[in-house]
Design a protein around this motif. Structure first.
Motif, short mmCIF file in Angstrom:
data_model
loop_
_atom_site.label_atom_id
_atom_site.label_comp_id
_atom_site.label_asym_id
_atom_site.label_seq_id
_atom_site.Cartn_x
_atom_site.Cartn_y
_atom_site.Cartn_z
N UNK B 168 16.96 21.96 1.67
CA UNK B 168 15.88 21.29 0.97
C UNK B 168 15.90 21.78 -0.47
N UNK B 169 15.94 20.85 -1.41
CA UNK B 169 16.23 21.23 -2.79
C UNK B 169 15.35 20.46 -3.77
N UNK B 170 15.07 21.13 -4.85
CA UNK B 170 14.31 20.51 -5.92
C UNK B 170 15.23 19.58 -6.73
N UNK B 171 14.71 18.48 -7.20
CA UNK B 171 15.52 17.57 -8.03
C UNK B 171 16.18 18.27 -9.21
N UNK B 172 15.55 19.32 -9.71
CA UNK B 172 16.12 20.03 -10.85
C UNK B 172 17.17 21.05 -10.43
N UNK B 173 17.34 21.21 -9.15
CA UNK B 173 18.35 22.16 -8.67
C UNK B 173 19.73 21.67 -9.08
N UNK B 196 13.74 16.85 -2.66
CA UNK B 196 12.30 17.01 -2.42
C UNK B 196 11.57 17.14 -3.75
N UNK B 197 10.89 16.07 -4.10
CA UNK B 197 10.30 15.95 -5.44
C UNK B 197 8.82 16.33 -5.48
N UNK B 198 8.35 17.05 -4.47
CA UNK B 198 6.91 17.37 -4.41
C UNK B 198 6.36 17.93 -5.71
N UNK B 199 7.15 18.77 -6.35
CA UNK B 199 6.62 19.51 -7.48
C UNK B 199 6.38 18.65 -8.72
N UNK B 200 6.75 17.39 -8.64
CA UNK B 200 6.53 16.48 -9.76
C UNK B 200 5.38 15.52 -9.49
N UNK B 201 4.76 15.68 -8.33
CA UNK B 201 3.77 14.69 -7.89
C UNK B 201 2.33 15.07 -8.20
N UNK B 202 2.12 16.25 -8.73
CA UNK B 202 0.75 16.73 -8.94
C UNK B 202 0.54 17.06 -10.41
N UNK B 209 4.16 20.35 -16.45
CA UNK B 209 4.89 19.97 -17.67
C UNK B 209 6.19 20.76 -17.79
N UNK B 210 6.11 22.03 -17.46
CA UNK B 210 7.32 22.85 -17.55
C UNK B 210 8.37 22.37 -16.55
N UNK B 211 7.91 21.94 -15.40
CA UNK B 211 8.86 21.42 -14.41
C UNK B 211 9.51 20.13 -14.89
N UNK B 212 8.69 19.29 -15.53
CA UNK B 212 9.25 18.06 -16.11
C UNK B 212 10.36 18.41 -17.09
N UNK B 213 10.13 19.44 -17.87
CA UNK B 213 11.14 19.82 -18.87
C UNK B 213 12.44 20.27 -18.18
N UNK B 214 12.31 21.07 -17.16
CA UNK B 214 13.51 21.52 -16.45
C UNK B 214 14.24 20.33 -15.83
N UNK B 215 13.46 19.42 -15.26
CA UNK B 215 14.09 18.24 -14.67
C UNK B 215 14.80 17.42 -15.74
#
Lengths: 471, 471, 471
Positions: B168-173, B196-202, B209-215
């Motif tokens: 199970x992996x993050x899209x930014x992985x 698994x894109x959960x971390x972009x849904x909230x 915002x920081x996660x968006x940047x990494x993605x």
């Protein structure tokens, strides 16, 4: 006539290997003393030790499990001895007993019949199933039996091997009967009070102010203020503990427990005394008080029992005519995880705090109660309650609870009854079902046989003692 | 000492005829390769193929099924190796292991003990039940075992006969470990990523915002706009598919899936970046994203797994001290039929779209999941999940699901575990329970014996391969 | 080819002692006449007594239990004979039948296959399991069978030993087929109408006004006013009763039953005719009408059946193309205790009133339906319905319902089917499951064997006759 002879293997599984083991597991605990940490037998019954009244007044009229089913098949409650509009029922003990006998078939397959069969046979020595034909003869036999000294409450208390009997008491109760028992060297049993403050939690209910006054008189603390009410409750908790109490109980429609600021709670308290409290304020006040009861448990270590989720007095005309506890309290949808968030956030890992959760909605077994008991050291899964206190439902409880909470975080059996003479039958039922469940785990090689014996013994002794801090 | 010797007939029914057939059905699939289409083992573990650390770091500290139960009986999480406030736990592997051994009885009757017994015996060769007495000796034995080359991750991967392992992996992985495995001719296993894109849904969560940047950096697509986020997610889905991925996963508090107009979603996206998003907007945004993930699945054919209905981090103080995944994620009331209406209206009969539904609320088995899977060609009933991934609950699942969805529309077993060494025990449990269920159908003449063998084989091979489009 | 030979012991428990008793209990009722107090077979089928059309038109196309599962595994509804956008399906009876045969394995373990196997074998004399290979041969065999006079509806009605068959009819129905049957001395069966007024309860639905007009014409009472509608409904209830009807049925999304003042109901009625009714008003109107139907039942004694809690037509595109009853009606969360409060407050202890509760949400068995039936003399626990009308779910129903409601307050089996030829298989299934449940109670000594025989017989005769006032 049909013989009344409960089978020694009743409730054991059909499979021969499973049955043999269940029988042995049950035998290991069948004669163990009874811990009854939650129930509704009055202490005065034991303190006074008077002979029981007639069979119907002992076995039928006060037991809403029995009267509701007779009502469901068409027997008016007035025919079962319930006073209507304050006017005593014209029914005689004999006529009430007859109504049960005539409708005995309505109970086929139900736990009420299962308990009655055990109790009639093992406590009262009846040898025939009740029927319209033998109703009078059985009534005469029961009446004669109840007149004998062996059927006085204290004699039965000893015969039943009751180690601890917890009563349920209002904070304003003087606990006089408990004191008499404690002071009586001829009574060696242990009867302990349980603090139940429900009647102070609904500031919009008729009689709330009068109850505050009685509580104030008992505690000698002014309850006109919210702070005073809390102080009085604390004082009475200490008095209950001094009288041997180890637990409290609360029955509310939901488990909501959001705390209020003291100023807001005080404002609602005053509004309620002024008669201007709104429904929403009353709910907020009640939920805050549930939180405060948890807070007090975290201070004084009295075990908090929570019995939420019952719609009380569903049929208004029956309530108006016959009063409460007349068979139409009905299960609500259960919920624990969300509403208990505030209490568990603040006290969930507090080693002094303990919370035993009961439900009449079995969907919460695997979804809420077991997962909560499987994380929070303070939370215990209470035994199946009321509508679920049956052989089939206890099996479902074990199957659903054990996965996430094991056996250690369950409460042990609780009879929750006002039917004193049914206590042995109820505990025996539980021991039989647990023996059957354990046998099924052993036979399917999910549990070693010696572990099953250990658990069977712990479930009737160490586990209820530890859960309820009975020492 | 008590022998540790899992019985070859464990979990098979008590009835001799049923047991004999269950035993034969299980034997037919006992050695079948393992398809593990959903789990949490990191690919780097296999790519690096380093020896496992000490037994506690392998078996206890990272497994919240284990730590939550020890916590429930009074063991502080810090004693189990969890870092507190970022400070590493002072507990040693040996002391952590001791805590498990001392509290081994708390697990009696639970699936955790069932898995551990199989794993300790069959993977690690232990022959004694853990206890306070033998804790150190067992720890030494396990430590020595883990040092041997046969206990490197890849060796175990082969020994476990894992055909496919999904991570199970993050899209930014960057999927670097997956790439290393694919490029390594010495590793012939199949390890595939899951998106698994959960971390972009909230959008109201700290760090969004920081996660968006990494993605954005990973996808090389600007995610400052809603359209950009969708494009980046699409690009990463393609990258996951290119790396062998066949599925996505989503875990949200509810299955709400109402789409938003692009302009409205864009507005909320910007508001979130401005820090002005409201709670209601965040919910609407999250539900819209769930719809968009379904839309993407209908385009690219990645199988959509949905794991809704978990209250995360129920005990705030534990979360603050120890972080997430520490045993107090708790089941919510489940709901699928109403909230999934938009997704199923638009993609439910789309042959490219596929949706596997998981629940921690078993009331949805017969009420929602099976009826949905029994109409929509796209919908599959996921295996019992988390709190329900137990022998008793799997039986309830089969009994409740088969009526409306048969076997064909179920997903096959999913271990969903980060406990790599428990994978064979978990799949074996599932195979045993399915064998028992099938045997019960045959013995009660609801299924022909030859059909039972066919289904038993399909459940561990064709069904997971087809459900997850593994080829 | 695989033999089709339903086992005489099917559905009986595995344990030999339990099985032997279940077999004897079943034998005692296997040939008892069938009371079918609720179903969807049209009276015209029996009045006309025409030969059945081709096998697919009899067995597949109209049965959404069958078509939904085929659809779930990928067969378009159009391939199963359903007209799309009003255009008749190009599928032939033979091609439709082939689709079932090709996908026969999808039904393994399901009640649909169980019914089909009994029906194919016992009604139609097939001796092979359907398969792609024998599809044409079986189709030819069935076609030939259906052409014989023994397979006319009335011949089957006699052969099935149907004592009473209740149809389901709109209040505006002229009951002409019922009249023809009653007037026909050659037909000695009893076919009774059931009054179902659902289509008048949703004033915001397209066609409501036109339906009012048809009802007005049938009743010869102006329905432009709310009072007129009530009068017309009352008149038609009397007409149904005169035609032999003893019951009504209502299917609504929820059981809300709050009465409105007549003025307010009249206002909404007029607003609906004006096209200005709001959604909230429509809900209030519908709930008031449910209350009024109960009120009428308390006046005329027609037994009120309530089937709430189904989301109709979940997949809008399928509804648009193929219309209603096409397999995507899905269970809602069930609720009875709270929403039925007004009806039960006013009529719950009225001896003329009777209410049979059905659910597709099994969580309500122990939480709501059994407790209600265990207090209110008017309330009966309806047999498991629709998705729950299966061997496994019927067992769960008995286990959950008996505790609080015994057997006396259950309705007896209801087939609720439009698949006429499946009626014997469905009732036989129920009799087998009840025999198994009773046997389990006897073998575990919760019920005497002679009482089990008494109950088994009552469940197929006295209980449905009494519940539905069939005399």
């Amino acid at each position: 006539m049909t013989a009344l002879a409960p089978h020694p293997d009743r409730l054991f599984p059909a499979d021969p290997a499973e049955r043999d083991l269940a029988r042995r597991l049950h035998a290991a605990v069948a004669d163990a003393p009874i811990y009854s940490p939650h129930g509704h037998v009055p202490a005065s019954m034991l303190a006074d030790d008077e002979p029981f009244p007639d069979p119907a007044a002992l076995l039928i009229t006060p037991d809403h499990y029995v009267t509701r089913m007779l009502h469901a098949v068409g027997v008016p409650l007035g025919d079962l001895g319930l006073a209507r509009d304050g006017v005593p029922s014209p029914a005689t003990g004999r006529s009430i007993w007859r109504r049960l006998c005539e409708n005995w078939d309505a109970f086929l397959g139900t736990p009420v019949r299962f308990w009655f069969e055990s109790e009639f046979s093992e406590v009262f020595g009846l040898t025939e199933q009740p029927s319209a034909q033998n109703a009078d003869a059985l009534y005469d036999q029961l009446t004669a039996t109840l007149a004998s000294p062996e059927f006085r409450p204290r004699a039965l208390f000893d015969r039943f091997r009751i180690a601890v009997l917890a009563t349920t008491d209002d904070p304003a109760d003087d606990l006089e009967a408990h004191a008499r028992l404690a002071a009586d060297p001829s009574f060696t049993g242990r009867v302990v009070p349980t603090f139940r403050a429900d009647r102070y939690m609904h500031p919009d209910e008729a009689g709330w102010a009068a109850r505050l006054d009685r509580l104030a008189a008992r505690a000698d603390i002014d309850t006109a203020s919210y702070a005073g009410l809390l102080a009085a409750l604390r004082a009475r908790r200490a008095a209950f503990a001094a009288a041997g109490g180890t637990a409290t109980d609360t029955g509310v429609i939901d488990a909501g427990s959001e705390p209020l600021e003291a100023a807001e709670a005080s404002r609602i308290h005053r509004a309620a005394l002024d008669g201007s409290v709104t429904a929403a304020e009353a709910v907020a006040y009640r939920r805050n008080l549930l939180y405060r009861l948890a807070e007090m448990s975290a201070e004084d270590g009295l075990v908090m029992q929570l019995h939420p989720g019952v719609h009380r007095n569903h049929h208004r005309p029956t309530f108006d005519a016959y009063g409460p506890d007349t068979g139409h309290d009905l299960p609500a949808v259960g919920s624990f995880t969300v509403p208990l968030t505030p209490i568990l956030r603040d006290f969930g890992t507090n080693p002094t705090f303990r919370l035993v959760l009961f439900t009449v909605d079995e969907t919460t077994f695997s979804r809420e109660i077991a997962p909560l008991a499987g994380f929070y050291p303070s939370v215990y899964a209470g035994a199946p309650w009321w509508f679920l206190d049956t052989p089939a439902a206890i099996l479902r409880y074990r199957r659903a609870i054990t996965d996430s909470a094991g056996f250690t975080k369950t409460s042990g059996f609780i009879d929750d009854t006002r039917a004193f003479c049914s206590i042995p039958a109820r505990h025996d039922m539980s021991r039989r079902v647990d023996a059957s469940f354990l046998a099924s785990l052993v036979v399917t090689h999910q549990l070693a046989e010696e572990d099953a014996f250990t658990i069977a013994r712990r479930l009737v002794d160490e586990i209820p003692r530890a859960t309820f801090r009975l020492g």
